[in-house]
Scaffold this active site. Structure first.
Site, PDB file in Angstrom:
ATOM      1  N   ASP A 146     -69.983 -24.255 141.564  1.00 20.30           N
ATOM      2  CA  ASP A 146     -69.350 -25.732 141.822  1.00 20.30           C
ATOM      3  C   ASP A 146     -70.290 -26.565 142.130  1.00 20.30           C
ATOM      4  OD1 ASP A 146     -67.310 -24.221 140.702  1.00 20.30           O
ATOM      5  OD2 ASP A 146     -66.154 -24.004 142.655  1.00 20.30           O
ATOM      6  N   LYS A 147     -70.010 -27.789 141.683  1.00 18.69           N
ATOM      7  CA  LYS A 147     -70.773 -29.117 142.315  1.00 18.69           C
ATOM      8  C   LYS A 147     -70.825 -28.816 143.873  1.00 18.69           C
ATOM      9  CE  LYS A 147     -70.249 -33.775 143.110  1.00 18.69           C
ATOM     10  NZ  LYS A 147     -69.128 -35.029 143.146  1.00 18.69           N
TER      11      LYS A 147
END
Length: 313
Positions: A146-147
């Site tokens: 994820d970011k």
């Protein structure tokens, strides 16, 4: 296994045992959570999805061992340009590289994130030496985090490396260990074995669902921290979207700083969940050697740990 043509992103899937019997459109929505079920149903109607080299209806029941091919037209995005963004590279050879992604960096371009991604940086660093299997928007990318999750990713520079690593990910033979700070006091180790799929009420979220893709997370407490937080190690047996975040939240112990699956308000100035992919191990797809990489917790993570350790539990 995934392959790409010049005009389409061609994805190839084979259902696992627990996915047999699902409607084709439901199976695809679970297997490809980045796409809506309506979008996938339209691809079926357009003849862009075949099963065992034949077009079928959305109601077709998936079978274990089916060969499913999906032709997904490339989204209309501005040209993806190389960007001179510094990379923390732990290892690199002719076939692959291992990079430590910082929190806040998106892995590959998508609507709303066409620049500043890991792919933009990789294109500058590697030039044309990235595998083509995942298409022009995701060159070299065989898995994602994820970011706002930091840590280790392996990137493929050759198609042969990509195929070999994709098989290891499909067989769940990759070692992936994460460190997290979770809400609450976790006293014992355990395992969450709960299937995950796109939340039907909010497609930006993942939730535990009967009929979802099997997801297994092993967790163990490392240290109890101030204010009823626990430092935890999480080991992935499978690798589904948001897996650790959803599984820990399902236990009543969401990850600190996670605004999606945890409290909306965070008592600390965090920019995302405290989750770090610190260990990554796999068999080199070309040399056959088993290699393992580790990286330290990022500074923002260590800073909060110092704060939580500075006071009595």
């Amino acid at each position: 296994m995934k392959e790409v043509s010049e005009k389409h992103n061609c994805i190839e899937l084979t259902p696992e045992n627990e996915e047999a019997g699902l409607r084709l459109d439901k199976y695809l929505a679970l297997a490809l959570p980045e796409y809506s079920r309506n979008f996938l149903q339209q691809l079926i109607l357009d003849g862009k999805i075949s099963v065992n080299q034949k077009t079928v209806k959305a109601s077709y029941k998936a079978k274990c061992g089916d060969f499913i091919r999906i032709e997904i037209p490339e989204p209309e995005l501005p040209g993806i340009e190389p960007e001179n963004i510094p990379l923390d590279i732990l290892y690199e050879d002719f076939d692959l590289l291992v990079v430590n992604k910082p929190q806040g960096m998106v892995v590959h371009p998508a609507a709303g994130h066409t620049g500043g991604t890991l792919v933009n940086a990789l294109m500058y660093h590697c030039g044309d030496s990235l595998s083509s299997i995942n298409g022009i928007l995701r060159p070299g990318i065989v898995h994602r985090i994820d970011k706002d999750t930091s840590g280790l990713l392996v990137v493929c520079k050759s198609d042969r490396a990509h195929r070999g690593l994709a098989l290891q990910f499909a067989e769940h033979s990759i070692d992936r260990v994460y460190t997290a700070v979770c809400h609450g006091v976790i006293r014992e180790s355990g395992t969450v074995d709960a299937p995950l799929g796109r939340d039907p009420k909010d497609r930006k979220r993942i939730s535990i669902q009967t009929g979802g893709r099997r997801a297994i997370t092993h967790y163990s407490p490392v240290e109890r921290l101030k204010q009823d937080y626990t430092l935890v190690k999480c080991e992935l047996e499978t690798g589904r979207t948001h897996q650790i975040r959803v599984h820990m939240a399902s236990l009543g112990h969401p990850i600190l700083g996670d605004p999606v699956y945890g409290p909306k308000k965070c008592p600390f100035h965090l920019e995302g969940q405290l989750l770090h992919a610190g260990t990554l191990g796999f068999v080199h797809p070309v040399t056959g050697e088993r290699i393992t990489f580790t990286c330290e917790l990022p500074e923002h993570f260590q800073r909060l740990l110092r704060h939580l350790r500075a006071q009595e539990v």
